[in-house]
Design a protein around this motif. Structure first.
Motif, PDB file in Angstrom:
ATOM      1  N   ASN A   7      -5.217  28.165  70.703  1.00 46.29           N
ATOM      2  CA  ASN A   7      -5.844  27.816  69.538  1.00 46.29           C
ATOM      3  C   ASN A   7      -7.688  27.518  69.811  1.00 46.29           C
ATOM      4  N   LEU A  10      -9.345  30.763  70.791  1.00 47.95           N
ATOM      5  CA  LEU A  10      -9.474  31.266  69.497  1.00 47.95           C
ATOM      6  C   LEU A  10     -10.743  31.002  68.828  1.00 47.95           C
ATOM      7  N   LYS A  11     -10.908  29.686  68.968  1.00 40.48           N
ATOM      8  CA  LYS A  11     -12.159  29.346  68.237  1.00 40.48           C
ATOM      9  C   LYS A  11     -13.321  29.375  69.027  1.00 40.48           C
ATOM     10  N   ALA A  14     -14.281  32.905  68.659  1.00 34.65           N
ATOM     11  CA  ALA A  14     -15.021  33.353  67.080  1.00 34.65           C
ATOM     12  C   ALA A  14     -16.271  32.772  67.196  1.00 34.65           C
ATOM     13  N   LYS A  15     -16.632  31.708  67.950  1.00 32.13           N
ATOM     14  CA  LYS A  15     -17.938  31.258  67.731  1.00 32.13           C
ATOM     15  C   LYS A  15     -18.988  31.993  68.663  1.00 32.13           C
ATOM     16  N   LEU A 136     -17.380  19.854  60.543  1.00 27.80           N
ATOM     17  CA  LEU A 136     -16.847  20.852  59.596  1.00 27.80           C
ATOM     18  C   LEU A 136     -15.790  20.041  58.846  1.00 27.80           C
ATOM     19  N   THR A 138     -12.708  19.579  59.870  1.00 28.97           N
ATOM     20  CA  THR A 138     -11.592  20.300  60.199  1.00 28.97           C
ATOM     21  C   THR A 138     -10.528  19.210  60.986  1.00 28.97           C
ATOM     22  N   ARG A 145      -1.295  17.106  62.015  1.00 22.32           N
ATOM     23  CA  ARG A 145      -0.148  17.983  62.299  1.00 22.32           C
ATOM     24  C   ARG A 145       0.787  17.003  63.172  1.00 22.32           C
TER      25      ARG A 145
ATOM     26  N   TYR B  91     -11.825  26.485  59.214  1.00 21.52           N
ATOM     27  CA  TYR B  91     -12.859  27.080  60.138  1.00 21.52           C
ATOM     28  C   TYR B  91     -13.658  28.272  59.406  1.00 21.52           C
ATOM     29  N   TYR B  93     -15.684  30.418  60.475  1.00 27.26           N
ATOM     30  CA  TYR B  93     -15.996  31.355  61.371  1.00 27.26           C
ATOM     31  C   TYR B  93     -14.680  32.246  61.705  1.00 27.26           C
ATOM     32  N   LEU B  94     -13.564  31.579  61.152  1.00 19.24           N
ATOM     33  CA  LEU B  94     -12.310  32.349  61.439  1.00 19.24           C
ATOM     34  C   LEU B  94     -11.842  32.986  60.159  1.00 19.24           C
ATOM     35  N   ASN B  98      -6.316  34.094  60.797  1.00 23.03           N
ATOM     36  CA  ASN B  98      -6.473  33.023  61.882  1.00 23.03           C
ATOM     37  C   ASN B  98      -6.406  31.602  61.728  1.00 23.03           C
ATOM     38  N   HIS B 102      -3.636  29.390  63.612  1.00 23.01           N
ATOM     39  CA  HIS B 102      -4.036  28.235  64.251  1.00 23.01           C
ATOM     40  C   HIS B 102      -3.010  27.100  64.034  1.00 23.01           C
ATOM     41  N   PHE B 103      -3.194  26.901  62.504  1.00 19.50           N
ATOM     42  CA  PHE B 103      -2.278  25.401  62.098  1.00 19.50           C
ATOM     43  C   PHE B 103      -0.478  25.664  62.253  1.00 19.50           C
ATOM     44  N   LYS B 131     -13.275  36.672  56.593  1.00 26.24           N
ATOM     45  CA  LYS B 131     -13.500  35.531  57.228  1.00 26.24           C
ATOM     46  C   LYS B 131     -13.608  34.296  56.102  1.00 26.24           C
TER      47      LYS B 131
END
Lengths: 326, 304
Positions: A7, A10-11, A14-15, A136, A138, A145, B91, B93-94, B98, B102-103, B131
């Motif tokens: 994960n 991935l982030k 992507a950044k 963000l 997030t 979770r 996110y 940018y995803l 995705n 992710h979750f 996106k």
């Protein structure tokens, strides 16, 4: 755990942070390569156009003659032997000692980037790894979770370590590949001196050894990696403690720059040697440069950094698992 | 038969510094019900919700989700919970996909099949690979819901779910929440500061102010006898006379008359007015405003 690290990767990808870092490194290497090339050119002009092989051969003959003389001290003899070995290697492998090959360029680049440039690149990733989740918002999803908080943080830390390793690899690769276009790719076997000790009486050369450049480079890379991990972990901690990425980066940057300044002026303030930022130039110990404060050596600096690293990691995990998220 | 309790909160307290923000909340959620959390901004709704989802540690009290105590068995408790706290911040940018991936990776046994399922459920299948930063607020909200539903939760917690949505979006969201509760049997906890929203959406509601629950009841019970009828009559004085003879009236500054709302009697009053030669220009059913309800429930205490 694997999935969590996936994960984070991935982030990170992507950044596009790593791409930016690779670009910055690429541009800098090109600049330095050009600067180095200019220097070599002026040197060549000064020396004239005569064949460097003849000159080198002459030097070797000179040195051998001096060695055979019985009047010189043992220590001096040893030094001469070492330089003889070096010169012989250059001649045998068709390397002009005045013109560095790509491996030498890589060594110089690593040594000069260990205390500011590489830490800076690491900061770009480390400083917003946690705080960006806060900005963000997030983090609220991440922490609601059915996964324990320490696992979330550990996955981020592992990702950081992987990214740092990648940055070091990119630095090594780019500095070799780009400078090689100009200076040639040969010279990994070139001998280099190491094992100096700085003592109260001055430079102690009793343990000096001749190492192949590739071995030396591996050691350099290891030290750079170690420094990067420590700096990365400290920025990581700030990223946990301070929600603003910019503030975290500012604090870290101030620390790094003050380290560079302090190294030049703290020789009389002895306890300053426990700051992490004056201990970053680990590669200097390999070359035998005098340390900023008396009594510092490689193992001392590494222990200091290790203590800072452990403390930063401990604080990060304690705070992250306990803290209320608003 | 009583439905199963899915979320149970007992004597929940939170002290920050020296101030007690949440002063002992106790309530239960049952299977298949939509439970409203109504209160003005700053009443402690969000703090409470953040304690329910494990973002903030309660100072004292207990939270059980499907029988697991959140303080002791965090994983077990959160397994059965889906939530959106404030805005659905994903996110940007995803891609939507995705984000869900992710979750999903953070949940046990949630695979691609489930991701497709929830995407279809919220109607995002077409744009799921774009996106998130290109999404409208409504789409983000739906993606947020999809994310919350990924793990097949028993309890869904939504903080101000219609915040910032347009009227069509609000309606859609409302229908969707009702569907989840009625068809899928989820317990849904919804917070809001809008009485009208809670009224249309919820089965039961807890009214919260200054960190305490003032009252918990079904929506009907809370609002019965509190709705008003607004009349605009012409000629005014004649109308006032006729209507005043039939029921208690209240004269307002804007030239309207307010009476109680009574479904049985309204047509009769109307008939009487018309027969007396009064034109009824306007008849309007008026919801009690949250502030009024509060004033009534708290006995005149103001909302901060």
């Amino acid at each position: 755990m694997n999935k969590l690290v996936q994960n984070e990767m991935l982030k990170l990808i992507a950044k596009k942070r790593l791409v930016v870092i690779a670009l910055i490194i690429g541009v800098l290497v090109i600049l330095f390569t050009y600067a180095q090339y200019k220097q070599v050119q002026t040197q060549r002009e000064k020396l004239g156009t005569s064949d460097w092989r003849t000159i080198l051969q002459q030097q070797i003959v000179d040195t051998t003659n001096r060695l055979s003389s019985s009047r010189i001290s043992d220590e001096w003899k040893k030094q001469l032997q070492i330089s003889l070995q070096q010169q012989q290697y250059y001649l045998d492998h068709d390397i002009n000692p005045a013109e560095p090959g790509a491996p030498t360029f890589m060594r110089i680049f690593l040594e000069n980037s260990i205390d500011l440039f590489i830490p800076l690149m690491v900061m770009v990733i480390a400083s917003d790894l946690v705080s960006s989740e806060h900005s963000l918002g997030t983090v609220k999803l991440l922490l609601t979770r059915p996964v324990n908080r320490w696992k979330v943080l550990l996955s981020k830390y592992i990702t950081l370590c992987l990214a740092i390793s990648l940055i070091i690899a990119i630095t090594g690769f780019l500095s070799y590949a780009i400078s090689g276009v100009v200076f040639g790719y040969k010279g990994f076997g070139a001998p280099i001196l190491t094992g100096f000790h700085v003592t109260d009486e001055g430079l102690n050369t009793s343990d000096v050894k001749l190492l192949s450049l590739w071995k030396f480079l591996l050691m350099d890379l290891g030290l750079v990696w170690f420094v990067a991990i420590v700096v990365g972990t400290l920025s990581f901690m700030l990223s946990v403690l301070i929600r603003s990425t910019a503030a975290g980066m500012g604090v870290m940057l101030a620390a790094l720059i003050s380290g560079a300044i302090l190294s030049n002026m703290v020789s009389s303030w002895e306890s300053a040697k426990y700051f992490f930022m004056v201990n970053l130039r680990l590669t200097d110990y390999m070359k035998g440069n005098a340390p900023p404060i008396e009594g510092m050596n490689l193992s001392f600096s590494m222990s200091v950094l290790l203590v800072w690293w452990a403390a930063a990691l401990l604080v990060s995990f304690m705070v992250f698992t306990k803290k209320d998220v608003y | 038969m009583e439905k199963k309790i899915t979320l149970s909160v007992k004597d929940l307290r939170k002290v920050i510094g020296r101030r007690e923000i949440i002063k002992g909340l106790t309530f239960d959620l049952r299977e298949g019900e939509v439970f409203g959390f109504l209160g003005p901004n700053g009443a402690g709704k969000t703090t409470t919700i953040r304690m329910l989802v494990g973002l903030i540690k309660p100072t004292s009290g207990s939270i059980h989700i499907c029988g697991s105590n959140i303080a002791e068995d965090f994983k077990g408790a959160l397994k059965n919970l889906g939530c959106i706290v404030e805005n659905p911040e994903l996110y940007p940018y995803l891609s939507g996909y995705n984000n869900l991936l992710h979750f999903a990776r953070m949940l046990d046994g949630v695979g691609e099949g489930r991701i497709k399922e929830v995407t279809a459920l919220v109607g995002l299948s077409e744009r799921i690979h774009d996106k998130v930063k290109t999404y409208s607020l409504g789409m983000r909200q739906r993606l947020g819901i999809a994310q919350a539903l990924l793990g097949n939760p028993k309890v869904l917690i939504l903080d101000e779910p219609t915040n910032g949505l347009d009227p069509a979006g609000i309606r859609e969201m409302r229908e969707f929440i009702r569907f989840l509760a009625e068809q899928e049997g989820l317990s849904v906890l919804v917070s809001s500061h809008l009485l009208s929203e809670i009224q249309l959406l919820c089965d039961r509601v807890a009214i919260i102010a200054k960190g305490t629950i003032i009252r918990t009841d079904t929506v009907q019970k809370l609002l019965s006898n509190r709705e008003k009828m607004v009349w605009r009559l012409d000629p005014f004085f004649k109308g006032k006379e006729v209507l005043g003879a039939l029921t208690g009236i209240e004269e307002k500054e804007d030239g309207t008359l307010w009476t109680e709302y009574n479904e049985q009697m309204t047509p009769e009053w109307n008939k009487q007015l018309v027969e007396a030669g009064v034109s009824v220009l306007e008849m309007n059913r008026k919801m009690p405003v949250l502030e009024d309800l509060f004033l009534e429930l708290t006995g005149g205490e103001t909302i901060e």
